[in-house]
Motif scaffolding. Structure first.
Motif, PDB file in Angstrom:
ATOM      1  N   VAL A  81      72.536  37.543  36.750  1.00 40.70           N
ATOM      2  CA  VAL A  81      73.322  37.564  37.989  1.00 40.70           C
ATOM      3  C   VAL A  81      73.866  36.174  38.285  1.00 40.70           C
ATOM      4  O   VAL A  81      73.344  35.167  37.793  1.00 40.70           O
ATOM      5  CB  VAL A  81      72.484  38.064  39.199  1.00 40.70           C
ATOM      6  CG1 VAL A  81      72.084  39.513  39.016  1.00 40.70           C
ATOM      7  CG2 VAL A  81      71.267  37.201  39.430  1.00 40.70           C
ATOM      8  N   THR A  82      74.932  36.141  39.083  1.00 37.92           N
ATOM      9  CA  THR A  82      75.526  34.873  39.494  1.00 37.92           C
ATOM     10  C   THR A  82      75.360  34.702  40.994  1.00 37.92           C
ATOM     11  O   THR A  82      75.177  35.684  41.732  1.00 37.92           O
ATOM     12  CB  THR A  82      77.022  34.839  39.143  1.00 37.92           C
ATOM     13  OG1 THR A  82      77.673  35.933  39.784  1.00 37.92           O
ATOM     14  CG2 THR A  82      77.244  34.922  37.639  1.00 37.92           C
ATOM     15  N   LYS A  83      75.458  33.469  41.449  1.00 38.63           N
ATOM     16  CA  LYS A  83      75.324  33.170  42.867  1.00 38.63           C
ATOM     17  C   LYS A  83      76.379  33.967  43.650  1.00 38.63           C
ATOM     18  O   LYS A  83      77.548  33.994  43.275  1.00 38.63           O
ATOM     19  CB  LYS A  83      75.509  31.669  43.115  1.00 38.63           C
ATOM     20  CG  LYS A  83      75.352  31.294  44.575  1.00 38.63           C
ATOM     21  CD  LYS A  83      75.460  29.803  44.770  1.00 38.63           C
ATOM     22  CE  LYS A  83      75.268  29.482  46.245  1.00 38.63           C
ATOM     23  NZ  LYS A  83      75.206  28.066  46.497  1.00 38.63           N
ATOM     24  N   GLY A  84      75.940  34.643  44.713  1.00 40.71           N
ATOM     25  CA  GLY A  84      76.843  35.421  45.546  1.00 40.71           C
ATOM     26  C   GLY A  84      77.046  36.861  45.101  1.00 40.71           C
ATOM     27  O   GLY A  84      77.673  37.642  45.810  1.00 40.71           O
ATOM     28  N   GLN A  85      76.509  37.239  43.943  1.00 40.39           N
ATOM     29  CA  GLN A  85      76.627  38.613  43.467  1.00 40.39           C
ATOM     30  C   GLN A  85      75.798  39.535  44.363  1.00 40.39           C
ATOM     31  O   GLN A  85      74.678  39.202  44.751  1.00 40.39           O
ATOM     32  CB  GLN A  85      76.140  38.722  42.019  1.00 40.39           C
ATOM     33  CG  GLN A  85      76.240  40.118  41.436  1.00 40.39           C
ATOM     34  CD  GLN A  85      75.807  40.163  39.985  1.00 40.39           C
ATOM     35  OE1 GLN A  85      75.768  39.141  39.293  1.00 40.39           O
ATOM     36  NE2 GLN A  85      75.475  41.352  39.511  1.00 40.39           N
ATOM     37  N   VAL A  86      76.335  40.711  44.699  1.00 37.30           N
ATOM     38  CA  VAL A  86      75.622  41.671  45.552  1.00 37.30           C
ATOM     39  C   VAL A  86      74.503  42.317  44.742  1.00 37.30           C
ATOM     40  O   VAL A  86      74.749  42.948  43.712  1.00 37.30           O
ATOM     41  CB  VAL A  86      76.577  42.742  46.116  1.00 37.30           C
ATOM     42  CG1 VAL A  86      75.805  43.770  46.931  1.00 37.30           C
ATOM     43  CG2 VAL A  86      77.664  42.097  46.957  1.00 37.30           C
TER      44      VAL A  86
END
Length: 128
Positions: A81-86
């Motif tokens: 996952v990446t930063k800000g991903q829901v």
């Protein structure tokens, strides 16, 4: 007048009941509990959750910011996952709240399922 000794939810009561003719109503007298209330029965053990209850050592946790219901879980253990991903959608007070990843990482564990009711501060997801 008839007297009965009944138990309701573990509490014993002495009850006097008067038989009346059809079409009339008379209140029923109920006395205080005949004995001290019994200790409540132990609740049945809950089913074991599918995911572990605690985050793995060294993992960052994502906790519920408010009580609500889980509408959807968008990730699974092992996902990148990446930063800000829901990560998931939490419904609270009829509003859908997107719970986002605080940083880039790998999902170490998902600790809730779709439809779960959660309290504020409950562990939702752990990141490594």
């Amino acid at each position: 007048m008839k007297r009965f000794h009944i138990k309701v939810n573990g509490n014993a009561y002495d009850v006097e009941v008067e038989e009346v003719g059809a079409g009339t109503s008379t209140p029923v007298a109920v006395s205080a509990p005949a004995t001290a209330p019994a200790a409540p029965a132990a609740p049945a053990p809950a089913a074991a959750p599918a995911a572990p209850a605690a985050a793995p050592a060294g993992a960052e946790t994502v906790n519920a910011p408010m009580p609500g219901n889980i509408l959807s879980v968008n990730v699974k253990a092992g996902d990148q996952v990446t930063k800000g991903q829901v990560l998931l959608i939490l419904e609270a007070m009829k509003m859908e709240n997107e719970i986002m990843s605080p940083r880039d990482g790998v999902i170490a564990g998902v600790h809730v399922n779709k439809g779960d009711s959660v309290d504020s501060g409950k562990l939702l997801i752990s990141l490594q």
